[in-house]
Design a protein around this motif. Structure first.
Motif, mmCIF file in Angstrom:
data_model
loop_
_atom_site.group_PDB
_atom_site.id
_atom_site.type_symbol
_atom_site.label_atom_id
_atom_site.label_comp_id
_atom_site.label_asym_id
_atom_site.label_seq_id
_atom_site.Cartn_x
_atom_site.Cartn_y
_atom_site.Cartn_z
ATOM 1 N N ILE A 8 60.585 20.241 99.877
ATOM 2 C CA ILE A 8 59.435 19.862 99.057
ATOM 3 C C ILE A 8 58.366 19.283 99.974
ATOM 4 O O ILE A 8 58.566 18.226 100.587
ATOM 5 N N LEU A 9 57.254 19.981 100.087
ATOM 6 C CA LEU A 9 56.156 19.504 100.917
ATOM 7 C C LEU A 9 55.421 18.365 100.213
ATOM 8 O O LEU A 9 55.510 18.207 98.991
ATOM 9 N N GLN A 10 54.647 17.628 101.015
ATOM 10 C CA GLN A 10 53.950 16.468 100.441
ATOM 11 C C GLN A 10 53.036 16.865 99.280
ATOM 12 O O GLN A 10 53.039 16.232 98.228
ATOM 13 N N TRP A 11 52.268 17.927 99.491
ATOM 14 C CA TRP A 11 51.325 18.304 98.421
ATOM 15 C C TRP A 11 52.092 18.765 97.168
ATOM 16 O O TRP A 11 51.628 18.531 96.041
ATOM 17 N N GLN A 12 53.230 19.412 97.387
ATOM 18 C CA GLN A 12 54.020 19.848 96.233
ATOM 19 C C GLN A 12 54.552 18.638 95.456
ATOM 20 O O GLN A 12 54.521 18.605 94.230
ATOM 21 N N ALA A 13 55.021 17.627 96.187
ATOM 22 C CA ALA A 13 55.529 16.422 95.529
ATOM 23 C C ALA A 13 54.419 15.714 94.758
ATOM 24 O O ALA A 13 54.652 15.196 93.646
ATOM 25 N N GLU A 14 53.229 15.724 95.313
ATOM 26 C CA GLU A 14 52.133 15.028 94.628
ATOM 27 C C GLU A 14 51.672 15.793 93.392
ATOM 28 O O GLU A 14 51.318 15.196 92.372
ATOM 29 N N SER A 136 39.614 24.830 94.347
ATOM 30 C CA SER A 136 40.445 25.184 95.489
ATOM 31 C C SER A 136 41.038 23.942 96.139
ATOM 32 O O SER A 136 40.307 23.032 96.551
ATOM 33 N N LEU A 137 42.347 23.930 96.260
ATOM 34 C CA LEU A 137 43.058 22.839 96.917
ATOM 35 C C LEU A 137 43.470 23.303 98.305
ATOM 36 O O LEU A 137 44.256 24.249 98.449
ATOM 37 N N ARG A 138 42.921 22.648 99.330
ATOM 38 C CA ARG A 138 43.179 23.064 100.712
ATOM 39 C C ARG A 138 43.885 21.985 101.522
ATOM 40 O O ARG A 138 44.387 22.262 102.598
ATOM 41 N N SER A 139 43.885 20.743 101.025
ATOM 42 C CA SER A 139 44.446 19.634 101.783
ATOM 43 C C SER A 139 45.393 18.824 100.905
ATOM 44 O O SER A 139 45.087 18.545 99.731
ATOM 45 N N LEU A 164 43.644 26.064 92.426
ATOM 46 C CA LEU A 164 43.964 27.204 93.284
ATOM 47 C C LEU A 164 44.603 26.683 94.569
ATOM 48 O O LEU A 164 43.961 25.969 95.352
ATOM 49 N N LEU A 165 45.859 27.028 94.774
ATOM 50 C CA LEU A 165 46.585 26.586 95.966
ATOM 51 C C LEU A 165 46.249 27.527 97.114
ATOM 52 O O LEU A 165 46.688 28.674 97.148
ATOM 53 N N GLU A 166 45.453 27.021 98.056
ATOM 54 C CA GLU A 166 44.957 27.875 99.132
ATOM 55 C C GLU A 166 45.944 27.927 100.311
ATOM 56 O O GLU A 166 46.796 27.044 100.464
ATOM 57 N N PRO A 167 45.823 28.941 101.159
ATOM 58 C CA PRO A 167 46.782 29.119 102.254
ATOM 59 C C PRO A 167 46.859 27.938 103.210
ATOM 60 O O PRO A 167 47.903 27.705 103.831
ATOM 61 N N GLU A 168 45.777 27.179 103.348
ATOM 62 C CA GLU A 168 45.790 26.053 104.277
ATOM 63 C C GLU A 168 46.872 25.028 103.939
ATOM 64 O O GLU A 168 47.294 24.233 104.781
ATOM 65 N N LEU A 169 47.339 25.039 102.709
ATOM 66 C CA LEU A 169 48.377 24.086 102.298
ATOM 67 C C LEU A 169 49.731 24.408 102.908
ATOM 68 O O LEU A 169 50.588 23.529 103.005
ATOM 69 N N GLY A 170 49.938 25.665 103.288
ATOM 70 C CA GLY A 170 51.276 26.081 103.700
ATOM 71 C C GLY A 170 52.172 26.188 102.472
ATOM 72 O O GLY A 170 51.709 26.199 101.335
ATOM 73 N N GLY A 171 53.450 26.296 102.757
ATOM 74 C CA GLY A 171 54.372 26.341 101.618
ATOM 75 C C GLY A 171 55.060 27.665 101.446
ATOM 76 O O GLY A 171 55.046 28.259 100.366
#
Lengths: 176, 194
Positions: A8-14, A136-139, A164-171
Motif C-alpha cells: 500500500i503506497l502512501q497516496w493509496q493509504a491517504e 489530476s492527482l500527481r503527488s 484522475l490518478l496520474e502516472p507520476e503517482l506510481g503504483g
C-alpha cells in the motif's frame, strides 16, 4: 499461480483514509493495477467491494446505492470511461446522484500502448463535456485533500466528479 | 428451470397486466424500470408512485436495481425491464449471480420488440428460465399468463429472473420521459418513511 498482496503506497493509504472518513459504504470497480492497493486497503478495513463486469454497470450500481442514500464510489481505468459515458450522461448527471469516481489514467505520460492513447487524452475532455469535473492527482502530498474535496463535491453538492490518478503517482502500472 | 403456461389464447397478457401483477403481489416494493414501455407501465399502474424510473441509460436498469437492492436490504426491489434494455445489460446477470441479494426479482417484459423505437424485432429468444438455472445463485422462470406471473412472483427463490411473455401489444399511456429530480426525491422519501 500465486498472487501477492500489493504494497500500500502512501497516496493509496491517504485515499483510503478519506474514503473511510466520508463513510463510503461500497466500492464498485473494474480492476486496474494502480487501484489494487486502494482496493486491498478498503477491503481490509471492512468496505464491501463489488467487482462488476463493465464500467457503465459500476455507474448504474452506484446510482442505485446513491438513490437509497448510501455512499458508493466507482473505481475504474480511464479506458473504461468510454464504456461509462452513457450511464454518466443519462443517469448520474441528470439525476444529480453525486457519484465520486477514482480513475486510473492510461494513455498519458509514458504510455507505451498506442491503443490507450486516444481515450487517455480524451478522458478529461469527455467528462468535462458532460459537466463532470475531474482533477489530476500527481503527488502523494495532494492525495488526501483532493480526495476529500471530490468526495465532498459528490456527496454534499450532488456533483458527479473524478480524481484522475496520474502516472507520476506510481503504483504497479509502470511496466505494463 | 420452470415454465408456467396456459394453452388458452384468451389468457393473452399485456405489459399493463404484467405490472399490475407485480404491484398486486408486492405493493410495498420499489420498482426499478427501464426506459420505454416498462417505465410507462410502472407509472400508469402505480399512479406515478415513488419508483426508480430510468429515463434513458439503456442497459443499465438491472445494475441500478442491484445497487438499490444491496443498499436497501429490507426493501423488496423489482426490476421491470424491457427485453431490449435487458439484452443491452445482460452482463449484469453475472454480477447478480455474484452478489445474490435476496430482495431482488427481475421481471423482463418479453414482447420481442424494441417498442420505444418503433417496434423493431428482437431476433433471439431470451430463455431466462434456462439462464437462471445455469447461473449460480439465481433462479429463473417463464410466465405466459398474468396468473402464471403472479404464481412465479410469490414462489420463485430470490434473486430470480422471470421472463413475462407479452402476447398483446399496448402502450400504457404515461410518458417514459421522467423528471430526474422528482424521481430521486420521491424514491428517497419512500425509502425513508416505509
Amino acid at each position: 499461480m500465486t498472487t501477492s498482496t500489493p504494497t500500500i503506497l502512501q497516496w493509496q493509504a491517504e485515499v483510503v483514509d478519506q474514503l473511510l472518513a466520508a463513510d463510503v459504504s461500497v466500492a464498485a470497480f473494474v480492476p486496474d493495477s494502480r487501484l489494487n492497493g486502494v482496493l486491498t486497503a478498503l477491503s481490509g478495513r471492512g468496505v464491501p467491494l463489488r467487482s462488476l463486469t463493465r464500467e457503465e454497470e459500476c455507474v448504474a450500481y452506484a446510482a442505485g446505492a446513491r438513490i437509497a442514500g448510501k455512499r458508493a464510489v466507482v473505481m475504474l481505468q480511464s479506458s473504461g470511461i468510454g464504456n461509462a459515458l452513457n450511464a454518466l450522461g443519462t443517469l448520474a448527471v441528470p439525476y444529480r446522484l453525486g457519484i465520486p469516481m477514482i480513475v486510473s489514467m492510461r494513455g498519458t505520460l509514458g504510455e507505451t500502448n498506442p491503443s490507450q492513447i486516444p481515450i487517455g487524452r480524451a478522458t478529461s475532455p469527455m467528462l468535462g463535456s458532460l459537466g463532470i469535473q475531474s482533477f489530476s492527482l500527481r503527488s502523494a502530498d495532494d492525495a488526501a485533500s483532493m480526495t476529500e474535496a471530490v468526495l465532498n463535491m459528490a456527496y454534499q453538492a450532488g456533483e458527479t466528479s473524478a480524481v484522475l490518478l496520474e502516472p507520476e503517482l506510481g503504483g504497479q502500472r509502470e511496466r505494463r | 428451470m420452470r415454465s408456467s403456461s396456459s394453452p388458452n389464447w384468451e389468457d393473452n397478457v399485456n405489459v399493463v397486466e404484467a405490472v399490475q401483477a407485480i404491484v398486486h403481489t408486492y405493493p410495498e416494493a420499489t420498482i426499478v424500470s427501464s426506459l420505454g414501455t416498462a417505465t410507462s407501465a410502472a407509472r400508469h399502474v402505480t399512479g406515478d408512485g415513488p419508483h426508480f424510473y430510468f429515463g434513458a441509460a439503456m442497459g443499465s436498469a438491472l445494475a441500478g436495481a442491484l445497487g438499490l437492492a444491496e443498499a436497501a436490504p429490507h426493501r423488496q426491489v423489482v426490476a421491470v425491464l424491457g427485453d431490449g434494455d435487458f439484452l443491452m445489460g445482460a452482463n449484469s446477470l453475472w454480477s447478480l449471480s455474484a452478489c445474490r441479494p435476496t430482495n431482488l426479482l427481475v421481471v423482463v417484459l418479453a414482447d420481442g420488440a424494441y417498442s420505444i423505437t418503433g417496434g423493431q424485432t428482437i431476433s433471439c429468444p431470451l430463455r431466462l428460465a434456462e439462464v437462471g438455472a445455469a447461473l449460480e445463485g439465481l433462479s429463473g422462470a417463464t410466465a405466459d399468463t398474468a396468473e402464471a406471473l403472479r404464481a412465479e412472483l410469490t414462489s420463485l427463490p430470490q434473486p430470480g429472473l422471470i421472463e413475462a411473455r407479452i402476447s398483446e401489444s399496448v402502450w400504457p399511456g404515461p410518458s417514459p420521459f421522467v423528471d430526474p429530480a422528482e424521481v430521486v426525491r420521491s424514491v428517497r422519501a419512500s425509502l425513508a418513511t416505509r
